[in-house]
Motif scaffolding. Sequence first.
Motif, mmCIF file in Angstrom:
data_model
loop_
_atom_site.group_PDB
_atom_site.id
_atom_site.type_symbol
_atom_site.label_atom_id
_atom_site.label_comp_id
_atom_site.label_asym_id
_atom_site.label_seq_id
_atom_site.Cartn_x
_atom_site.Cartn_y
_atom_site.Cartn_z
ATOM 1 N N GLN A 50 7.532 9.118 -7.284
ATOM 2 C CA GLN A 50 7.044 10.067 -6.433
ATOM 3 C C GLN A 50 6.599 11.434 -7.308
ATOM 4 O O GLN A 50 7.462 11.962 -7.684
ATOM 5 N N TRP B 72 4.218 20.810 -11.003
ATOM 6 C CA TRP B 72 4.556 19.577 -10.218
ATOM 7 C C TRP B 72 5.695 18.875 -10.899
ATOM 8 O O TRP B 72 6.209 19.112 -12.004
ATOM 9 N N ARG C 55 5.392 15.261 -6.975
ATOM 10 C CA ARG C 55 5.224 16.603 -5.782
ATOM 11 C C ARG C 55 4.442 17.625 -6.744
ATOM 12 O O ARG C 55 4.561 17.999 -7.673
ATOM 13 N N THR C 56 3.346 18.009 -6.041
ATOM 14 C CA THR C 56 2.565 19.059 -6.581
ATOM 15 C C THR C 56 2.594 20.223 -5.635
ATOM 16 O O THR C 56 2.320 20.555 -4.768
ATOM 17 N N GLU D 39 1.010 -1.186 0.139
ATOM 18 C CA GLU D 39 -0.063 -0.104 0.113
ATOM 19 C C GLU D 39 0.864 1.311 -0.064
ATOM 20 O O GLU D 39 1.738 1.254 1.063
ATOM 21 N N ASP D 40 0.668 1.931 -0.948
ATOM 22 C CA ASP D 40 1.661 3.321 -1.212
ATOM 23 C C ASP D 40 1.189 4.363 -0.397
ATOM 24 O O ASP D 40 -0.153 4.688 -0.200
ATOM 25 N N ASN D 41 2.166 5.256 0.271
ATOM 26 C CA ASN D 41 1.658 6.779 0.449
ATOM 27 C C ASN D 41 1.223 7.547 -0.567
ATOM 28 O O ASN D 41 1.592 7.195 -1.815
ATOM 29 N N THR D 42 0.327 8.595 -0.159
ATOM 30 C CA THR D 42 -0.082 9.495 -1.107
ATOM 31 C C THR D 42 0.998 10.111 -1.931
ATOM 32 O O THR D 42 1.979 10.626 -1.294
ATOM 33 N N GLY D 43 0.995 10.152 -3.293
ATOM 34 C CA GLY D 43 2.070 10.681 -4.233
ATOM 35 C C GLY D 43 2.988 9.666 -4.527
ATOM 36 O O GLY D 43 4.057 10.154 -5.172
ATOM 37 N N TYR D 44 2.909 8.473 -4.023
ATOM 38 C CA TYR D 44 4.104 7.447 -4.331
ATOM 39 C C TYR D 44 3.560 6.444 -5.275
ATOM 40 O O TYR D 44 2.107 6.013 -4.907
ATOM 41 N N LYS D 45 4.141 5.692 -5.845
ATOM 42 C CA LYS D 45 3.979 4.670 -6.799
ATOM 43 C C LYS D 45 5.213 3.531 -6.850
ATOM 44 O O LYS D 45 6.197 3.937 -7.354
#
Length: 197
Positions: free
Chosen positions: A168, A177, A170-171, A124-130
């Motif tokens: 990652q 971004w 970043r916006t 499960e990735d954190n927000t903004g990560y793949k």
Amino acid sequence: MTQGLAQDKKYGFFKKYPFVNITELGASFGRNKYQTNAYYNSYYPQPILYQTQNRVNFTLHTFNGVYVNPKTAIGLTVGVDSYGETVLMPISAGIRRNLVQKKQGGSILLGSLDVGYSTIWLNEDNTGYKTSGGLVVCPTIGYKFPMRNGSAWMMNFGYRFQRAEYKQQRTEDQFYWTESNEVRNYRRMVVRFGIEF
């Protein structure tokens, strides 16, 4: 009569090529990179700095296959490997080979090799990560200790290479971004204990 013949053929296959399951639990030892600086709110990308630290991680694998001869088994290995916040699920083609046995019923020197691809089905990735998986290769050598009921205890030592990619994004605002890509090649020494059925 036809059904009986079909059952004979089914059980005849596994009589000629016995089914085997080897399930092992262990630890992997190596070094991980971790980010040491935060990304600041700016229109100019900040460099990402990393440091390394020693890590001990969890590993669980199960091999299911058939003995093609009394010393060699081939099959499929499915596992779970943790690398800090990342959990990879490798699926590999595997081979297990009895190398040396000094006496009947005694301990056996065992060699094995798994080659496949690590998936992210359990991650499960954190927000903004793949996170993406990649190639996995794991040769090991160890001992098998047969029991009277036909099962055996296992103890293996080896090397594990596993590749993963991290993206990652970043916006800063709706017009700006940045995206960073990182490939990590995890190199680990592994110690596993298990049982063969």
